[in-house]
Scaffold this motif. Sequence first.
Motif, PDB file in Angstrom:
ATOM      1  N   SER A  51       0.806  -1.223   0.000  1.00 22.55           N
ATOM      2  CA  SER A  51       0.000   0.000   0.000  1.00 22.55           C
ATOM      3  C   SER A  51       0.836   1.269   0.000  1.00 22.55           C
ATOM      4  O   SER A  51       0.316   2.348   0.282  1.00 22.55           O
ATOM      5  N   ALA A  52       2.117   1.173  -0.326  1.00 25.17           N
ATOM      6  CA  ALA A  52       2.995   2.352  -0.261  1.00 25.17           C
ATOM      7  C   ALA A  52       3.821   2.478  -1.530  1.00 25.17           C
ATOM      8  O   ALA A  52       4.512   1.539  -1.931  1.00 25.17           O
ATOM      9  N   ARG A  53       3.729   3.633  -2.167  1.00 24.06           N
ATOM     10  CA  ARG A  53       4.517   3.932  -3.360  1.00 24.06           C
ATOM     11  C   ARG A  53       5.295   5.224  -3.129  1.00 24.06           C
ATOM     12  O   ARG A  53       4.848   6.103  -2.386  1.00 24.06           O
ATOM     13  N   GLU A 213      -2.861   0.859  -6.376  1.00 30.63           N
ATOM     14  CA  GLU A 213      -2.472   1.242  -5.015  1.00 30.63           C
ATOM     15  C   GLU A 213      -3.678   1.535  -4.132  1.00 30.63           C
ATOM     16  O   GLU A 213      -3.713   1.139  -2.958  1.00 30.63           O
ATOM     17  N   ARG A 214      -4.680   2.188  -4.653  1.00 32.39           N
ATOM     18  CA  ARG A 214      -5.809   2.618  -3.831  1.00 32.39           C
ATOM     19  C   ARG A 214      -6.782   1.479  -3.506  1.00 32.39           C
ATOM     20  O   ARG A 214      -7.654   1.639  -2.649  1.00 32.39           O
ATOM     21  N   VAL A 215      -6.675   0.332  -4.186  1.00 32.69           N
ATOM     22  CA  VAL A 215      -7.622  -0.766  -3.934  1.00 32.69           C
ATOM     23  C   VAL A 215      -6.923  -1.984  -3.357  1.00 32.69           C
ATOM     24  O   VAL A 215      -7.457  -3.083  -3.414  1.00 32.69           O
ATOM     25  N   VAL A 216      -5.727  -1.781  -2.812  1.00 32.96           N
ATOM     26  CA  VAL A 216      -4.938  -2.914  -2.358  1.00 32.96           C
ATOM     27  C   VAL A 216      -5.632  -3.695  -1.251  1.00 32.96           C
ATOM     28  O   VAL A 216      -5.476  -4.917  -1.139  1.00 32.96           O
ATOM     29  N   PHE A 217      -6.432  -3.028  -0.430  1.00 36.14           N
ATOM     30  CA  PHE A 217      -7.096  -3.699   0.688  1.00 36.14           C
ATOM     31  C   PHE A 217      -8.543  -4.092   0.367  1.00 36.14           C
ATOM     32  O   PHE A 217      -9.248  -4.578   1.244  1.00 36.14           O
ATOM     33  N   GLU A 218      -8.960  -3.860  -0.883  1.00 37.65           N
ATOM     34  CA  GLU A 218     -10.315  -4.246  -1.281  1.00 37.65           C
ATOM     35  C   GLU A 218     -10.368  -5.743  -1.593  1.00 37.65           C
ATOM     36  O   GLU A 218      -9.339  -6.379  -1.853  1.00 37.65           O
ATOM     37  N   ASP A 219     -11.570  -6.288  -1.613  1.00 42.76           N
ATOM     38  CA  ASP A 219     -11.703  -7.697  -1.964  1.00 42.76           C
ATOM     39  C   ASP A 219     -11.529  -7.886  -3.468  1.00 42.76           C
ATOM     40  O   ASP A 219     -11.465  -6.924  -4.239  1.00 42.76           O
ATOM     41  N   GLY A 220     -11.452  -9.135  -3.887  1.00 44.26           N
ATOM     42  CA  GLY A 220     -11.173  -9.437  -5.284  1.00 44.26           C
ATOM     43  C   GLY A 220     -12.200  -8.872  -6.244  1.00 44.26           C
ATOM     44  O   GLY A 220     -11.854  -8.386  -7.325  1.00 44.26           O
TER      45      GLY A 220
END
Length: 397
Positions: A51-53, A213-220
């Motif tokens: 989640s970090a760029r 990056e912004r959807v890294v913690f979203e479900d599939g």
Amino acid sequence: MATIKGALLEELVRAYFARQGFFVLRSVPYRFDEEDVTDLDVWFYSRQAASARIRAIVDVKNKRSPKAMERILWVKGIQVALNCDRAIIATTDNNPKVAHFAQSQKIQVLSKGFLERLEKKLSKDNRLTLEEFESTVQQYVAHKQDGDWLRIIGEAKSAVACMGGFPAFNRAMFAFRFFGERAEVRLQHRDIALRCALQAAALACISLDAGLERVVFEDGERRYSSIIDGINYGDDGDNRVLASIQSALAVLTEGLPNGRTVAAQAQDYFDQKIAGIRADIIAEHFSREHNAQHLFSVAKELDEAAHEHILSNTGLSVEARTVLGVFADFVGVKRTVLPMASVKIAIPAKNTAVRAIVPTDDKTDGTLSLENLDADLPISLSAEDEKNDLHVQKPLL
């Protein structure tokens, strides 16, 4: 320091940050609303975690009067305009006030002394410089008339630095398809077209990594739909493009006597065009984090492959070949056009001969002499650990 001029100093700075593990570009056009603003000497990007760029710019100046104070203000403004995390200047100005002023603006400085030490102790990369790469493209004398190859690469580079993730990805995919098609039909210049295709694929990987990056913690399911919408509409999650389309259709519905019919026909035509994009090919593969996590490392690998002195000796990892295959399917380029076959060999610690492990359908093997494999830097550069193996590709036919 007088021995390093302009472009060579930029190449030295590029090599330094590349050795630290960043994806680095030189001479990136900064464009706003299709207008050229300026050039970025060095731009680099890194995936620090899921989640970090990190995005950063470097202003490189090696002149008799580098005007470092002025350059600090300039690079600070560019940092704000591009929303970069870091801004750096590389200057030959020895004035101690430069460092103090830079610190007050939260700008890092690569000083003349540091650059001199770097010049002496940083081994030269076995890759084409930007100037050599462009010279290679210019060997195709009709490259400008045939779509302007350098312009297409420049626009893809600019998009990575100046646009959101998915709009930049679409621009890079346009370039990838263009050069993939040229590699198939311009047989005399296939080597050049393949280099450009690999560079475009590297830029696409970085763009897609940034977009995810912004959807890294979203479900599939959410990641899948985000990729679909991002590619189809060029959105970065704000749905502005889709909202504009819906507003236009609403105007047609309310503003014309037969507006509902016209709007419905427009919607049907639009849906057909969207369906033809085949964004599901990208979404199906990269909505899975175990696939998306390789985008950054593959980008660096493809960038190195594009700049190898001998393209036929470039070896690609399984991950890189998989990404190339997905991209090829997405844009409709034949996989056989791309350099995707490889042979794996082990890397020894020193200059020794090694035996290639060839595919089972190949009856022969041979030895390859690898020199100067111990490329450890004599100074602390936070370089990535060297990989324990290497892929050597079969020569292109």
